[in-house]
Design a protein around this motif. Sequence first.
Motif, mmCIF file in Angstrom:
data_model
loop_
_atom_site.group_PDB
_atom_site.id
_atom_site.type_symbol
_atom_site.label_atom_id
_atom_site.label_comp_id
_atom_site.label_asym_id
_atom_site.label_seq_id
_atom_site.Cartn_x
_atom_site.Cartn_y
_atom_site.Cartn_z
ATOM 1 N N GLY A 1 0.811 -1.235 0.068
ATOM 2 C CA GLY A 1 0.062 0.070 -0.022
ATOM 3 C C GLY A 1 0.688 1.071 0.075
ATOM 4 N N VAL A 2 0.519 2.231 0.917
ATOM 5 C CA VAL A 2 1.114 3.480 0.944
ATOM 6 C C VAL A 2 2.661 3.176 1.315
ATOM 7 C CG1 VAL A 2 1.301 5.823 2.165
ATOM 8 C CG2 VAL A 2 -1.175 4.642 1.595
ATOM 9 N N PHE A 3 3.118 2.363 2.314
ATOM 10 C CA PHE A 3 4.423 2.170 2.710
ATOM 11 C C PHE A 3 5.296 1.759 1.624
ATOM 12 C CE2 PHE A 3 2.233 1.993 6.921
ATOM 13 C CZ PHE A 3 2.774 3.191 7.437
ATOM 14 N N GLU A 4 4.622 0.814 0.852
ATOM 15 C CA GLU A 4 5.456 0.405 -0.300
ATOM 16 C C GLU A 4 5.703 1.703 -1.350
ATOM 17 O OE1 GLU A 4 5.348 -2.974 -3.755
ATOM 18 O OE2 GLU A 4 3.343 -2.519 -2.839
ATOM 19 N N TYR A 5 4.828 2.228 -1.477
ATOM 20 C CA TYR A 5 4.818 3.366 -2.635
ATOM 21 C C TYR A 5 6.068 4.449 -2.128
ATOM 22 C CZ TYR A 5 4.027 7.528 -5.366
ATOM 23 O OH TYR A 5 4.103 8.622 -6.341
ATOM 24 N N LEU A 6 5.748 4.901 -0.765
ATOM 25 C CA LEU A 6 6.531 5.814 -0.166
ATOM 26 C C LEU A 6 8.018 5.357 0.047
ATOM 27 C CD1 LEU A 6 6.735 8.616 1.243
ATOM 28 C CD2 LEU A 6 6.194 7.617 3.313
ATOM 29 N N PHE A 7 8.325 4.095 0.452
ATOM 30 C CA PHE A 7 9.497 3.510 0.728
ATOM 31 C C PHE A 7 10.210 2.811 -0.257
ATOM 32 C CE2 PHE A 7 7.821 4.201 5.001
ATOM 33 C CZ PHE A 7 8.671 5.179 5.580
ATOM 34 N N ASP A 8 9.608 2.222 -1.127
ATOM 35 C CA ASP A 8 10.295 1.545 -2.230
ATOM 36 C C ASP A 8 10.117 2.235 -3.677
ATOM 37 O OD1 ASP A 8 11.235 -0.462 -0.645
ATOM 38 O OD2 ASP A 8 9.209 -1.710 -0.788
ATOM 39 N N LEU A 9 8.970 2.541 -4.000
ATOM 40 C CA LEU A 9 8.670 2.881 -5.295
ATOM 41 C C LEU A 9 9.121 4.097 -5.707
ATOM 42 C CD1 LEU A 9 5.190 1.068 -6.362
ATOM 43 C CD2 LEU A 9 7.471 0.465 -6.776
ATOM 44 N N LEU A 10 8.482 5.074 -4.750
ATOM 45 C CA LEU A 10 8.972 6.551 -4.876
ATOM 46 C C LEU A 10 10.310 6.865 -5.031
ATOM 47 C CD1 LEU A 10 7.526 9.378 -5.560
ATOM 48 C CD2 LEU A 10 7.320 9.780 -3.023
ATOM 49 N N PRO A 11 11.086 6.103 -4.006
ATOM 50 C CA PRO A 11 12.371 6.801 -3.978
ATOM 51 C C PRO A 11 13.208 6.109 -5.348
ATOM 52 C CG PRO A 11 12.101 5.903 -1.722
ATOM 53 C CD PRO A 11 10.801 5.787 -2.945
ATOM 54 N N SER A 12 12.926 5.029 -5.836
ATOM 55 C CA SER A 12 13.604 4.749 -7.150
ATOM 56 C C SER A 12 13.066 5.561 -8.186
ATOM 57 C CB SER A 12 12.925 3.101 -7.443
ATOM 58 O OG SER A 12 13.397 2.189 -6.246
ATOM 59 N N TRP A 13 11.811 5.832 -8.569
ATOM 60 C CA TRP A 13 11.486 6.821 -9.265
ATOM 61 C C TRP A 13 12.234 8.173 -9.458
ATOM 62 C CZ3 TRP A 13 9.849 5.298 -13.876
ATOM 63 C CH2 TRP A 13 8.921 4.241 -13.909
ATOM 64 N N ILE A 14 12.391 8.712 -8.112
ATOM 65 C CA ILE A 14 13.352 9.899 -7.928
ATOM 66 C C ILE A 14 14.525 9.816 -8.450
ATOM 67 C CG2 ILE A 14 14.118 11.378 -6.134
ATOM 68 C CD1 ILE A 14 11.248 11.877 -6.491
ATOM 69 N N PHE A 15 14.966 8.491 -8.147
ATOM 70 C CA PHE A 15 16.450 8.369 -8.624
ATOM 71 C C PHE A 15 16.672 8.258 -9.959
ATOM 72 C CE2 PHE A 15 17.356 7.426 -3.963
ATOM 73 C CZ PHE A 15 18.360 8.120 -3.915
ATOM 74 N N ILE A 16 15.593 7.731 -10.789
ATOM 75 C CA ILE A 16 15.680 7.792 -12.082
ATOM 76 C C ILE A 16 15.347 9.117 -12.838
ATOM 77 C CG2 ILE A 16 14.274 7.000 -14.161
ATOM 78 C CD1 ILE A 16 13.599 4.205 -12.532
ATOM 79 N N ALA A 17 14.422 9.849 -12.053
ATOM 80 C CA ALA A 17 14.282 11.169 -12.554
ATOM 81 C C ALA A 17 15.691 11.953 -12.282
ATOM 82 C CB ALA A 17 13.277 11.754 -11.681
ATOM 83 N N GLU A 18 16.463 11.869 -11.328
ATOM 84 C CA GLU A 18 17.564 12.473 -11.290
ATOM 85 C C GLU A 18 18.714 12.210 -12.125
ATOM 86 O OE1 GLU A 18 21.010 14.299 -9.137
ATOM 87 O OE2 GLU A 18 18.933 14.315 -8.894
ATOM 88 N N ILE A 19 18.620 11.132 -12.641
ATOM 89 C CA ILE A 19 19.586 10.770 -13.893
ATOM 90 C C ILE A 19 19.123 11.734 -15.196
ATOM 91 C CG2 ILE A 19 20.112 9.167 -15.574
ATOM 92 C CD1 ILE A 19 20.090 7.021 -13.541
#
Length: 134
Positions: free
Chosen positions: A39-57
């Motif tokens: 749920g929210v925890f998976e999105y906040l702690f797993d998915l969102l940081p990964s997408w943020i790091f892809i956007a950083e590239i």
Amino acid sequence: MIRPDSKFKIIWDILLLLFIVMNIFYIPINISFNITTSGVFEYLFDLLPSWIFIAEIIINFNTAYYDKGLMHEDRKSIIKHYLKENFFWDLVVVIPFLASNLDIPYIRYILLFRLTRLAPLMESIEEMLNLEVL
């Protein structure tokens, strides 16, 4: 083209810093205790940081840089500089997310490389805000 001292870049770097600090605590706990989130925890702690790091590239490929007091805004020199300096580490950081569908043992340990971005990010924020270290 994103200027390295623009408000957007400063806010983006602070957001990235917050996700790195969050990962400092979450990744070791997740690896140690094999926590499954949903749920929210998976999105906040797993998915969102990964997408943020892809956007950083993507953002880094479009951000000018300073060298010897001069700002370089030429796309070719930006790409060359980024590939030479930080691209490898940024790519390593997103490998677990890109390989999440594969069942590779111990791939989550690569997430700890996200912590390598902390010192350069802090220096960048400090330089942009013209803070002095006491």
